[in-house]
Design a protein around this motif. Structure first.
Motif: not given
Length: 425
Positions: A52-60
């Protein structure tokens, strides 16, 4: 099939003789690099998503782009293989940045098929079941058409899809079965090796095996197009590049084929046969392939009559057998015109497992050619086919009896009596 002047004809290895290579193909660089990169991206993305956290959008976003590239790379594999290039696509600008419309077109095809299935299920459930079966059977044809034509409407055209399946014949069903096995390969691998692994390792293994089997399946379907390009009116670039100057002469023929003007294409080829009689065999073979696409059966049979004898005289027995199979699918009672053509065709038909067609071809040969010396050997082979392959001992005994009575002093008569006694006892 390309027409070649003064050059040894290109031979394409049947796909069933290359089976291990289809599974090794994705493991050949740069395909191997793609597999590792996609697996690492999937593992990292899934780990970030789980955290989770801030990397969620980038990972998606990264995971979505990787999935699109995997689908697109698979279509690149199919298209390159269909054109005779048997190495994985290089990681150049074209591979990395172009062709991303195909994944979206694939999603569009799937959406439309699902939508039609739902509408049919609402209207009349039994028709929906038949529709689902048809989609399953035509799945390889849908994928191949989308890769080559790059058109959603072409990939949904029943006439085009059924044309591919029926023109290729039983090898299409074989590839369908292999594609079904490959589609479940990743799940099998995960069940066998994935238990107990941490989440990133499972994600890595899942992506690696899924793309491994996806690339293998696309390579297999591309090779089916390459092997049977002549039946489908498709011209692989690898063969066209080596045509020794015939490309310009055959370009109008190909243009006619692409727009469905098969009569015009056949007439152009007949003119080339008259103009270049030294290359009449290959040109007539090309004309046969064109005539098979149309509805002029009389022209097809007339052309095949000359072609069959010429191919056998040139010892091109595999091609002669293909021609004979083509014409007997339309008229099962057609026979070769010369008595010397029966024995080589009989051997090839039996070798290919076309037992009933072989027996039908030879049936009544002694009446057509009563003085032929080939009667005993042909009829002995018929008796063996009835006994060993068709499971009809009574008919085997009947043919063996006829042979023993009609040719009592021929060497084949002793073998016929032995066969008769074996099936009787």
């Amino acid at each position: 099939m390309a027409i070649h002047a003064g050059r040894k004809q290109t031979t394409i290895t049947p796909f069933w003789n290359r089976m291990p290579r289809f599974f090794l193909y994705p493991l050949t660089p740069p395909g191997l690099y793609v597999l590792f990169a996609l697996a690492v991206i999937n593992a990292v993305s899934l780990d970030l998503l789980a955290a989770g956290g801030g990397g969620l959008i980038v990972a998606s976003i990264v995971g979505l782009v990787a999935a699109l590239f995997a689908i697109k790379y698979g279509y690149d594999i199919l298209e390159r293989t269909a054109h005779g290039n048997l190495q994985p696509p290089r990681l150049n600008r074209e591979t990395l940045l172009e062709g991303y419309e195909l994944p979206f077109k694939q999603y569009a095809v799937i959406f439309l098929l699902v939508f039609m299935g739902i509408m049919l299920a609402i209207a009349f459930a039994p028709v929906a079941i038949l529709f689902a079966i048809a989609v399953f059977l035509l799945f390889p044809a849908i994928v191949m058409t989308l890769a080559i034509e790059r058109s959603v409407f072409a990939a949904l055209n029943p006439r085009m899809l059924c044309g591919i399946a029926f023109r290729v014949g039983w090898p299409y069903l074989a590839v369908l079965g292999l594609a079904l096995l490959l589609s479940g390969g990743a799940a099998t691998a995960m069940a066998m090796f994935g238990d107990g692994l941490p989440l990133p390792a499972r994600a890595f293994l899942g992506a690696f095996t899924q793309n491994l089997f996806w690339f293998s399946m696309m390579h297999l379907m591309g090779y089916l197009l390459y092997q049977y390009h002549d039946r489908l009116g498709f011209s692989p670039e690898a063969l066209a590049e080596a045509d020794d100057g015939w490309g310009d002469l055959l370009a109008p023929v190909q243009e006619d084929i692409e727009v469905g003007a098969y009569v015009a294409a056949a007439n152009r080829l007949q003119a080339l046969i008259n103009q270049y009689p030294e290359h009449a065999l290959d040109l007539r073979l090309r004309r046969h392939q064109v005539l098979r696409l149309g509805d002029d059966h009389n022209a097809l049979f007339d052309n095949a009559g000359y072609l069959l004898a010429s191919l056998i005289d040139a010892n091109r027995l595999r091609e002669a057998t293909e021609v004979y199979l083509d014409i007997t699918r339309i008229d099962p009672d057609i026979r070769p015109g010369r008595e010397e053509d029966f024995e080589p065709l009989m051997r090839m038909l039996v070798q290919r497992g076309e037992y009933r067609r072989a027996v039908r071809m030879v049936n009544g040969f002694h009446k057509l050619f009563p003085a032929s010396e080939a009667v005993p050997s042909l009829y002995l082979e018929v008796a063996r086919v009835f006994s060993d392959h068709l499971g009809q001992p009574a008919k085997a005994r009947q043919v063996a009896d006829f042979l023993a009575r009609k040719f009592p002093d021929h060497p084949a008569a002793n073998r016929a009596r032995a066969l008769r006694d074996a099936v009787t006892g």
